[in-house]
Scaffold this motif. Structure first.
Motif, PDB file in Angstrom:
ATOM      1  N   ILE A 130       0.837  -1.201   0.000  1.00 28.26           N
ATOM      2  CA  ILE A 130       0.000   0.000   0.000  1.00 28.26           C
ATOM      3  C   ILE A 130       0.876   1.256   0.000  1.00 28.26           C
ATOM      4  CG2 ILE A 130      -1.607   1.341   1.423  1.00 28.26           C
ATOM      5  CD1 ILE A 130      -2.805  -1.431   2.267  1.00 28.26           C
ATOM      6  N   CYS A 133       2.277   1.871  -3.441  1.00 35.24           N
ATOM      7  CA  CYS A 133       1.276   2.427  -4.352  1.00 35.24           C
ATOM      8  C   CYS A 133       1.062   3.911  -4.064  1.00 35.24           C
ATOM      9  CB  CYS A 133      -0.040   1.677  -4.210  1.00 35.24           C
ATOM     10  SG  CYS A 133      -0.006  -0.035  -4.794  1.00 35.24           S
ATOM     11  N   ASN A 134       0.858   4.240  -2.800  1.00 35.35           N
ATOM     12  CA  ASN A 134       0.615   5.633  -2.436  1.00 35.35           C
ATOM     13  C   ASN A 134       1.813   6.525  -2.741  1.00 35.35           C
ATOM     14  OD1 ASN A 134      -2.011   5.306  -1.536  1.00 35.35           O
ATOM     15  ND2 ASN A 134      -1.384   4.780   0.549  1.00 35.35           N
ATOM     16  N   ARG A 158      -3.714  -0.834  -4.794  1.00 35.93           N
ATOM     17  CA  ARG A 158      -3.870  -0.517  -3.375  1.00 35.93           C
ATOM     18  C   ARG A 158      -5.135  -1.147  -2.808  1.00 35.93           C
ATOM     19  NH1 ARG A 158      -4.534   5.688  -2.541  1.00 35.93           N
ATOM     20  NH2 ARG A 158      -6.732   5.199  -2.936  1.00 35.93           N
ATOM     21  N   TYR A 161      -4.561  -4.887  -1.950  1.00 35.08           N
ATOM     22  CA  TYR A 161      -3.931  -5.127  -0.655  1.00 35.08           C
ATOM     23  C   TYR A 161      -4.924  -4.911   0.491  1.00 35.08           C
ATOM     24  CZ  TYR A 161       0.810  -5.350  -2.621  1.00 35.08           C
ATOM     25  OH  TYR A 161       1.947  -5.723  -3.298  1.00 35.08           O
ATOM     26  N   HIS A 162      -5.757  -3.888   0.371  1.00 40.94           N
ATOM     27  CA  HIS A 162      -6.752  -3.660   1.422  1.00 40.94           C
ATOM     28  C   HIS A 162      -7.777  -4.803   1.473  1.00 40.94           C
ATOM     29  CE1 HIS A 162      -5.488   0.710   1.509  1.00 40.94           C
ATOM     30  NE2 HIS A 162      -5.602   0.427   2.796  1.00 40.94           N
ATOM     31  N   SER A 176      -5.142   5.722   2.427  1.00 41.28           N
ATOM     32  CA  SER A 176      -5.432   6.220   1.085  1.00 41.28           C
ATOM     33  C   SER A 176      -4.464   7.287   0.603  1.00 41.28           C
ATOM     34  CB  SER A 176      -6.854   6.786   1.044  1.00 41.28           C
ATOM     35  OG  SER A 176      -7.002   7.825   2.001  1.00 41.28           O
TER      36      SER A 176
END
Length: 581
Positions: A130, A133-134, A158, A161-162, A176
């Motif tokens: 995550i 990605c962020n 993302r 993964y969540h 996020s």
């Protein structure tokens, strides 16, 4: 070198360097804290390498299918995977595998909390992904990279993964964005479900539609959505999440997203089941999204080392000696029809031979304790002593014969309390679904399918059955029987039950990381269905407390263990522990 032509913008420039790096911490970090290179002067030149770095998290040791961490939680907690303690205590690992299989989950268990927040565990694997990605999204914004498709791809990545975290840990922080001042807030499961769905729906129309090897596209996004809706009722979010108002609507949505994948026509069943698991499986029409592995550049795929016996080196002409650990249970072996080709294509059983066809034997010294405790059913060599050999060990050549039955997980004799002396080096059928390449070392080059088209068909059939009160419709049978026919198994008719469909999912998808989720969704992970019951043909829990030396009565797995405890370091950081732990 394998597959480089397929890796064009994913892995070329960053793969070798990154596989040597460790994970990042749970706390969100700026991308510059992960990669100190200043690419702002030429972001287009930098983009491919930085974007590929995001995908590398799936690979590497302690990635998606490494023997410890995420994959272990999905498989070692189920009937289709067991790791008995072998001769002389091999694979005891502080009782970790026994605790996993017997559902003795704690917040300090290796797969959940190993090495803390910067260590190798399922929680950190997901949050590292995550963060990557962020961080990439943040960098794109900083350099004004106008790539809407890739940005949407990162958001869906993302979300993936969540989704894994939601499934495994329930109430999770939904992360996020990334900044030094941002602190993620822990969500309820329903809130996390809605957050994932909101991001998915906002990006599905933008993400690329075509296939790029090992990359997320719209069909992969639809697959994540279908998984979410199919599991919504089992997760307890129906009626609590905005996007899951009723179970009927969720199953209808799951079926709809499966239909979207089917009608798109990018994927199809391979005529040969084994094609999906070859060393060079990048040409499979069935594998929708793969983790790319390479024996030299992208390590972490080690099924051959994990499962094969030491002497299996001679069967497959391996470079190194396997570790003789992982296997399956005899009840799982028993779910296959005799004509199902997947039985022998997935499991090694019985007498083993060298590549040249010679019978394999293993030299083992038998002393008085070994003689007394050795299971009576095991294959014994000619000349095995008729009476206890006493204190002077007798070295004998035992046939390397993989039994279906496992008599112990912990190598403890209940009567005597003796440990590490039971001769179970051959117990359990061994995994062989992925092709084992000759002269391969500790790491394989087979790519691992996260999602396969066969699963789409099985999910579609299941969603239709659940929407119809568990009864198979013609449309459901048409989807499911495509998978059955490929396996040379007898086609199902209207008498198909959900319990039998669960078994079919096991036959088709074993060791692909879905079994725990499936058992929970079909109601066979906790409660009465987690107890041994030979009268129930669909009950597979036969190993709990076998020869553990405790003498404790067999206890059902409580419902709260459908999710794992949050690791201690997360609770210490302010997050609320899951109920029951």
């Amino acid at each position: 070198m394998k597959k480089i032509k397929y890796l064009s913008i994913i892995f070329c420039s960053t793969l070798l360097a990154f596989v040597q790096q460790s994970c990042t911490d749970l706390e969100p970090k700026l991308y510059s804290q992960i990669d100190q290179t200043d690419y702002e002067s030429d972001p287009e030149l930098a983009f491919d390498g930085k974007f590929g770095d995001v995908y590398v998290n799936l690979q590497r040791e302690y990635g998606y299918v490494y023997r410890e961490g995420f994959w272990s939680l999905q498989e070692n907690t189920t009937d289709e995977c067991a790791v008995p303690t072998r001769w002389a205590g091999d694979w005891y690992d502080s009782g970790n595998f026994w605790k996993l299989h017997n559902h003795m989950f704690t917040s300090t268990l290796r797969e959940i909390a190993a090495n803390g927040k910067s260590g190798y565990n399922a929680w950190n694997f997901c949050y590292t992904g995550i963060t990557k990605c962020n961080s990439m999204i943040q960098w794109m914004d900083k350099v004004n990279a106008n790539r809407p498709r890739e940005r949407a791809e990162l958001v869906i990545f993302r979300c993936f993964y969540h989704y894994l975290l939601l499934d495994n840990f329930g109430n999770i922080p939904y992360v996020s964005k990334t900044s030094d001042t941002y602190t993620p807030v822990q969500c309820t499961r329903a809130q996390a479900f809605d957050s994932i769905m909101t991001d998915m729906l906002a990006n599905l129309q933008t993400v690329r539609e075509d296939k790029v090897y090992a990359r997320i596209n719209k069909s992969v996004g639809w697959m994540i959505m279908a998984k979410m809706y199919l599991n919504a009722e089992a997760w307890g979010v129906v009626g609590h999440a905005h996007y899951a108002p009723t179970a009927a609507q969720c199953y209808a949505k799951a079926s709809l997203y499966c239909d979207s994948i089917i009608s798109k026509g990018l994927y199809s069943l391979e005529s040969d089941y084994k094609t999906n698991f070859l060393v060079k499986n990048e040409g499979s029409t069935e594998n929708m999204w793969n983790v790319v592995y390479d024996a030299t550049l992208s390590k972490g795929m080690q099924f051959h080392m994990m499962t094969l016996h030491y002497k299996s080196k001679e069967t497959f002409n391996l470079k190194n000696t396997p570790w003789n650990g992982y296997c399956t249970t005899h009840k799982f072996i028993g779910i296959y029809d005799s004509n199902d080709i997947r039985l022998n294509e997935t499991w090694l059983r019985g007498q083993q031979y060298s590549k040249a066809g010679s019978l394999l034997t293993a030299e083992i010294a038998v002393d008085s304790v070994t003689y007394k405790l050795m299971p009576g059913y095991i294959r014994k060599p000619v000349g095995y002593p008729a009476s206890n050999p006493g204190s002077n060990p007798v070295t004998l050549s035992f046939p390397v014969y993989f039994t279906d039955t496992i008599t112990t997980l912990t190598n403890v004799d209940v009567a005597s309390g003796s440990k590490n002396k039971i001769l179970n080096v051959f117990q359990g059928a061994r995994f062989r679904k992925f092709e084992y390449e000759e002269n391969v070392g500790d790491h394989m080059s087979n790519d691992f399918p996260i999602f396969r088209y066969a699963d789409v068909l099985l999910m579609k059939g299941e969603a239709l059955m659940r929407a119809n009160g568990g009864v198979a419709t013609t449309e459901a049978l048409n989807a499911i029987n495509q998978v059955r026919t490929r396996a040379n198994a007898t086609a199902y008719d209207a008498s198909l039950t959900l319990d039998e469909l669960l078994m079919e999912r096991g036959r088709e998808l074993c060791w692909e990381g879905f079994r725990r989720q499936d058992l929970i969704r079909f109601g066979r992970f906790t409660g009465v269905n987690s107890l041994s019951n030979e009268a129930d043909p669909y009950n597979l829990w036969i190993l709990k407390n076998i020869n553990d030396g405790s003498g404790a009565p067999l206890e059902a797995t409580p419902d709260y263990k459908k999710i794992f405890p949050l690791p201690d370091f997360a609770v210490d950081g302010g997050y609320t522990q899951n109920p029951g732990y």
